[in-house]
Design an enzyme around this catalytic site. Structure first.
Site, PDB file in Angstrom:
ATOM      1  N   LYS A   1       0.839  -1.210   0.000  1.00 45.40           N
ATOM      2  CA  LYS A   1       0.000   0.000   0.000  1.00 45.40           C
ATOM      3  C   LYS A   1       0.870   1.256   0.000  1.00 45.40           C
ATOM      4  CE  LYS A   1      -3.793  -2.401   2.229  1.00 45.40           C
ATOM      5  NZ  LYS A   1      -4.458  -2.847   3.461  1.00 45.40           N
TER       6      LYS A   1
ATOM      7  N   GLN B   1      -4.789  -1.564   9.769  1.00 49.11           N
ATOM      8  CA  GLN B   1      -4.645  -2.888   9.143  1.00 49.11           C
ATOM      9  C   GLN B   1      -5.213  -3.969  10.065  1.00 49.11           C
ATOM     10  OE1 GLN B   1      -3.401  -3.415   5.963  1.00 49.11           O
ATOM     11  NE2 GLN B   1      -4.036  -5.536   6.252  1.00 49.11           N
TER      12      GLN B   1
ATOM     13  N   ASP C   1     -11.309   2.812   4.424  1.00 45.05           N
ATOM     14  CA  ASP C   1     -11.705   1.406   4.339  1.00 45.05           C
ATOM     15  C   ASP C   1     -13.220   1.261   4.278  1.00 45.05           C
ATOM     16  OD1 ASP C   1      -9.796  -0.532   4.011  1.00 45.05           O
ATOM     17  OD2 ASP C   1      -9.201  -0.562   6.120  1.00 45.05           O
TER      18      ASP C   1
END
Ligand code: NDP
Length: 305
Positions: free
Chosen positions: A52, A96, A119
């Protein structure tokens, strides 16, 4: 022959557009910024996060990584998120997952400012998706919709069956398909006679985390098959069951000691009219959509188009 829905190609298209938008934002004096919180030393998570951060650099997005130790408390993480919420140069905050068992994951995800929730897991964004309002949507299912749209697959009026009901993939996938006017059935581990549903699916999305679960007899001939699953195969017998004597896979297996397989058995793809391969399908799109969400968050927060 079924069409291969190549995620790498679509991801490259999305990333090129994101890079273009980053340049447009730069003209307004804005550099989009993403902060990633990576707790502890989970090898798979480290690989994802590194990838990422690398993609951010390629596209001109500022990124920073916060790496608290495994022993970090929920309160310490909440303080970290609160600070990132305040910082103007940070447009997206990604925590994460999975987090260590002692961390209150839901509380933490709720602490992220909804406008920085790249997200799409915050209840406000979940609600926006549910009510069809503009917001930030979870990257994996949003990537699937992008793939379908860009490859001219219209789901309106079609019967879509989603296998899996997780908050991250299954549920938002179902909602996106409903919003796109598909008729949607969601199946899960308690579904009775699952095959009777999959056999009627014109669009079948498998997101259950079970290697090669969907076999050819479960696929309606000509269905569009979206394989979200990413499962590692390390066992020789399983390898043969899934890939037979496929020489390319054999080379990877010999080199790495493992290969990935989706939730759909590779032989089942041949019943479809189009399918996403594993690897190189949906997985490739997730990071591209994260980048798109970061740029979108940067624009929305500043009231830019
Ligand atoms: P979860 O484990 O959170 O959810 C799995 C879902 O599948 C649950 O709803 C579960 O049902 C259902 N399920 C499990 N076994 C069966 C079964 N035998 N029959 C029917 N339903 C079943 O997984 P995720 O949603 O997070 O991920 C699913 C897969 O997608 C994984 O392989 C994961 O690696 C992959 N993934 C890929 C991404 C990508 O970028 N391509 C991103 C995220 C995930 P129940 O609710 O009843 O327990």
């Amino acid at each position: 022959m079924p069409e291969v829905l190549d995620g790498v190609v679509v991801a490259a298209e999305i990333k090129a557009e994101v890079a273009e938008k980053v340049r447009a934002l730069a003209a307004n004096g804005v550099t989009p910024g993403l902060a990633v919180i990576l707790v502890g030393n989970v090898a798979a998570s480290e690989i994802y996060v590194r990838s990422k951060v690398k993609t951010c650099a390629e596209l001109g997005i500022y990124s920073e990584m916060l790496t608290p130790a495994e022993t970090v408390t929920t309160d310490e993480l909440l303080a970290m998120v609160a600070e990132l919420n305040q910082r103007d140069e940070i447009d997206g905050i990604l925590i994460q997952l999975p987090l260590p068992a002692h961390v209150e994951t839901r509380r933490l995800l709720k602490a992220v400012a909804p406008e920085k929730d790249v997200d799409g897991f915050h209840p406000v964004n979940v609600g926006r998706l549910q009510s069809g309002q503009a917001g930030l949507q979870p990257c994996t299912p949003a990537g699937v919709m992008e793939m379908l749209r860009r490859r001219g697959i219209d789901v309106a009026g079609k019967h879509a069956v989603v296998l899996g009901r997780s908050d991250i993939v299954g549920k938002p996938m179902a909602m996106l398909l409903v919003n796109a006017s598909a008729t949607v059935t969601v199946c899960h581990s308690r579904t009775v006679d699952l095959t009777s549903y999959t056999q009627r699916a014109e669009v079948l999305v498998a997101a259950i985390g079970r290697p090669g679960f969907v076999t050819e007899d479960m696929v309606r001939p000509g269905a569009v098959v979206i394989d979200v699953g990413i499962n590692r195969v390390t066992d020789e017998r399983k390898f043969v069951e899934f890939f037979g004597d496929d020489p390319a896979r054999r080379t990877t297996f010999a080199k790495r000691g493992s290969v990935v397989v989706g939730d759909v058995h590779p032989e089942a793809y041949r019943a479809s009219s189009a399918y996403t391969p594993v690897p190189g399908g949906v997985g490739a799109l997730t990071i591209a959509m994260l980048m798109a969400n970061t740029v979108r968050a940067a624009s929305l927060r500043r009231g830019l188009p």
